[in-house]
Design a protein around this motif. Structure first.
Motif, PDB file in Angstrom:
ATOM      1  N   GLN A 222      40.134  98.761 -14.804  1.00  0.00           N
ATOM      2  CA  GLN A 222      39.614  99.031 -16.151  1.00  0.00           C
ATOM      3  C   GLN A 222      38.213  99.630 -16.142  1.00  0.00           C
ATOM      4  O   GLN A 222      37.648  99.909 -17.201  1.00  0.00           O
ATOM      5  CB  GLN A 222      39.601  97.728 -16.966  1.00  0.00           C
ATOM      6  CG  GLN A 222      41.006  97.297 -17.316  1.00  0.00           C
ATOM      7  CD  GLN A 222      41.059  96.020 -18.127  1.00  0.00           C
ATOM      8  OE1 GLN A 222      40.047  95.560 -18.644  1.00  0.00           O
ATOM      9  NE2 GLN A 222      42.238  95.457 -18.242  1.00  0.00           N
ATOM     10  N   ILE A 223      37.620  99.809 -14.970  1.00  0.00           N
ATOM     11  CA  ILE A 223      36.268 100.378 -14.905  1.00  0.00           C
ATOM     12  C   ILE A 223      36.351 101.874 -15.194  1.00  0.00           C
ATOM     13  O   ILE A 223      37.119 102.602 -14.547  1.00  0.00           O
ATOM     14  CB  ILE A 223      35.632 100.100 -13.523  1.00  0.00           C
ATOM     15  CG1 ILE A 223      35.468  98.590 -13.333  1.00  0.00           C
ATOM     16  CG2 ILE A 223      34.291 100.815 -13.383  1.00  0.00           C
ATOM     17  CD1 ILE A 223      35.042  98.180 -11.933  1.00  0.00           C
ATOM     18  N   LYS A 224      35.546 102.318 -16.152  1.00  0.00           N
ATOM     19  CA  LYS A 224      35.637 103.701 -16.623  1.00  0.00           C
ATOM     20  C   LYS A 224      35.408 104.700 -15.486  1.00  0.00           C
ATOM     21  O   LYS A 224      36.117 105.690 -15.371  1.00  0.00           O
ATOM     22  CB  LYS A 224      34.626 103.917 -17.751  1.00  0.00           C
ATOM     23  CG  LYS A 224      34.758 105.288 -18.387  1.00  0.00           C
ATOM     24  CD  LYS A 224      33.824 105.491 -19.555  1.00  0.00           C
ATOM     25  CE  LYS A 224      33.967 106.889 -20.137  1.00  0.00           C
ATOM     26  NZ  LYS A 224      33.703 107.972 -19.211  1.00  0.00           N
ATOM     27  N   ARG A 225      34.430 104.427 -14.635  1.00  0.00           N
ATOM     28  CA  ARG A 225      34.124 105.385 -13.573  1.00  0.00           C
ATOM     29  C   ARG A 225      35.323 105.561 -12.637  1.00  0.00           C
ATOM     30  O   ARG A 225      35.605 106.660 -12.171  1.00  0.00           O
ATOM     31  CB  ARG A 225      32.887 104.914 -12.797  1.00  0.00           C
ATOM     32  CG  ARG A 225      32.538 105.836 -11.660  1.00  0.00           C
ATOM     33  CD  ARG A 225      31.093 105.730 -11.233  1.00  0.00           C
ATOM     34  NE  ARG A 225      30.968 106.206  -9.875  1.00  0.00           N
ATOM     35  CZ  ARG A 225      30.317 105.573  -8.922  1.00  0.00           C
ATOM     36  NH1 ARG A 225      29.693 104.428  -9.184  1.00  0.00           N
ATOM     37  NH2 ARG A 225      30.242 106.067  -7.720  1.00  0.00           N
TER      38      ARG A 225
ATOM     39  N   ALA B 172      38.543 105.134 -13.422  1.00  0.00           N
ATOM     40  CA  ALA B 172      39.566 105.911 -14.132  1.00  0.00           C
ATOM     41  C   ALA B 172      39.156 107.384 -14.211  1.00  0.00           C
ATOM     42  O   ALA B 172      39.985 108.281 -14.014  1.00  0.00           O
ATOM     43  CB  ALA B 172      39.777 105.320 -15.529  1.00  0.00           C
ATOM     44  N   ASP B 173      37.876 107.642 -14.469  1.00  0.00           N
ATOM     45  CA  ASP B 173      37.405 109.032 -14.581  1.00  0.00           C
ATOM     46  C   ASP B 173      37.635 109.799 -13.279  1.00  0.00           C
ATOM     47  O   ASP B 173      38.101 110.936 -13.291  1.00  0.00           O
ATOM     48  CB  ASP B 173      35.901 109.071 -14.916  1.00  0.00           C
ATOM     49  CG  ASP B 173      35.630 108.691 -16.365  1.00  0.00           C
ATOM     50  OD1 ASP B 173      36.612 108.587 -17.141  1.00  0.00           O
ATOM     51  OD2 ASP B 173      34.452 108.493 -16.714  1.00  0.00           O
TER      52      ASP B 173
END
Ligand SMILES: [Fe+2]
Ligand SMILES: [Fe+2]
Length: 312
Positions: A281-284, A286-287
Motif C-alpha cells: 500500500q506504500i505509494k512509492r 506502487a508508483d
C-alpha cells in the motif's frame, strides 16, 4: 563492450556518504550491555493487532506482542539472506565499471550481513529471557534458494517493497510508541537508519533491471512476483500457526476453542498486514512498480493482493 550506465552515479555516491555517516556497531551502539525488558511490549499494537483480542489480559497482550516482536526480528534475518545474495549478484555488473555504484552496493551487502548478525543476537537474547518452546520455522537458506530461482525483476520488486515497509513501520509506528522495550525499539531505530539507503539503491537497481527485459520476459517476471508474494504468504501462514501454538501453550489455560481460533486468525491477519499488505500500500512502491507494468499486468498483481487482503 557494454559498460553499465553511470547516469545515477551521484545518487549512489549520496548513499555511500549517508551510509558512512550513520554506520553503527552491534554491541557498542545498539545492545550496550542491555537485555530485553519483558515488562514492556515489543511490537506496537498498530502492527501486532493484539488490542483486537479484547478477552486477553494486558499481560497476555504484552506477551503476544513480544512473541510477534521476536518473529519480526527473525523475519528480517530471513529476508536479508536473499536480499544480500541478490545485491551481491547485481553488484557484479559494476565490478569493471562504475566503481561508485559498486561501493554503494558492497556497503549495502555488508550492512545486511551485520543486520542478520544483529537479528541472531536478538533471537539469542529473547531465547534466554522468554519461556522455552518458541520455534522460528522457515529456513533462511532454503527460502533464499527458492526466491533466487525467480527472475531478478521480481526479487528486486519484493526487496523494494520490504525495505520500504521497514521504514514505514519504524517511522509511523515503532518510533511513536513510548511503551516499547527500549532495546527492541533501538534495534529497529538503528536498522532503519541504514535501510533508508537500501530502498534508494533497490529502486535504482529495479529500474535498471526493468530496462533489460523484453515484454515477454516482463510478463513472466510478473508471474514470478505474484508467486513470490504467495510464497511470503505461505511463510506467514506457517509462522503465525507456530506463534499461536506457542502463545496458547503458555497463556491458553481457561481460553475457549473459539478464543484460541481468534488468536490464530488475528496473528495471521497481523502477519499478512506486517509483511505483505502494509508494503504494497506504500505509494512509492506502487508508483515505481506500476510505471513498469501494462494495465493487464497491474490488474493481475492487484487481484492477487486483493485475495490476500480479503482473506486477512
Ligand atoms: Fe537490513
Ligand atoms: Fe536492507
Amino acid at each position: 563492450m557494454n559498460m553499465p550506465a553511470t547516469l545515477n552515479t551521484d545518487r549512489y555516491a549520496k548513499c555511500i556518504d549517508v551510509s558512512k555517516r550513520v554506520r553503527w556497531e552491534i554491541e557498542q551502539d545498539v545492545i550496550r550491555g542491555r537485555t530485553l525488558d519483558l515488562g514492556k511490549k515489543f511490537l506496537p499494537d498498530g502492527l501486532s493487532k493484539v488490542h483486537e483480542l479484547a478477552f486477553l489480559t494486558p499481560d497476555q497482550q504484552r506477551f503476544l506482542s513480544q512473541v510477534q516482536g521476536r518473529t519480526y526480528a527473525n523475519i528480517f534475518g530471513l529476508v536479508e539472506r536473499f536480499i544480500c545474495a541478490k545485491v551481491m549478484e547485481v553488484s557484479q555488473d559494476y565490478a569493471l565499471g562504475d566503481q561508485v555504484a559498486l561501493e554503494a552496493l558492497v556497503r549495502f551487502s555488508d550492512e545486511e550481513l551485520k543486520h542478520q548478525a544483529l537479528f541472531r543476537r536478538m533471537e539469542a537474547l529473547a531465547g534466554e529471557q522468554m519461556p522455552a518452546g518458541y520455534r522460528f520455522a522457515p529456513q533462511p537458506d532454503e527460502v533464499a534458494r527458492a526466491v533466487l530461482g525467480k527472475s531478478s525483476w521480481a526479487v528486486l520488486a519484493l526487496t523494494l517493497c520490504i525495505e520500504l515497509f521497514t521504514q514505514v513501520h519504524y517511522r509511523e509506528s515503532i518510533h511513536k510508541d513510548p511503551a516499547l522495550s527500549e532495546l527492541w525499539k533501538d534495534v529497529f531505530l538503528f536498522h532503519w537508519k541504514e535501510e533508508s539507503q537500501h530502498a534508494i539503491l533497490d529502486e535504482l537497481e529495479f529500474v535498471r533491471e526493468n530496462a533489460k527485459l523484453t515484454p515477454e520476459e516482463r510478463e513472466r517476471a510478473v508471474d514470478d512476483l505474484i508467486e513470490l508474494v504467495l510464497a511470503v504468504d505461505g511463510i506467514v501462514q506457517m509462522q503465525s500457526r507456530e506463534d499461536a501454538a506457542y502463545f496458547i501453550r503458555h497463556c491458553g489455560q481457561g481460553m475457549s476453542p473459539e478464543q484460541c481460533r481468534a488468536v490464530e486468525s488475528t496473528l495471521l491477519a497481523a502477519y499478512r498486514w506486517q509483511y505483505i499488505l502494509s508494503g504494497t500500500q506504500i505509494k512509492r512502491f506502487a508508483d515505481v512498480l506500476f510505471a513498469m507494468t501494462t494495465p493487464a499486468q497491474t490488474e493481475r498483481i492487484v487481484n492477487a493482493l486483493g485475495t490476500l487482503s480479503e482473506a486477512a
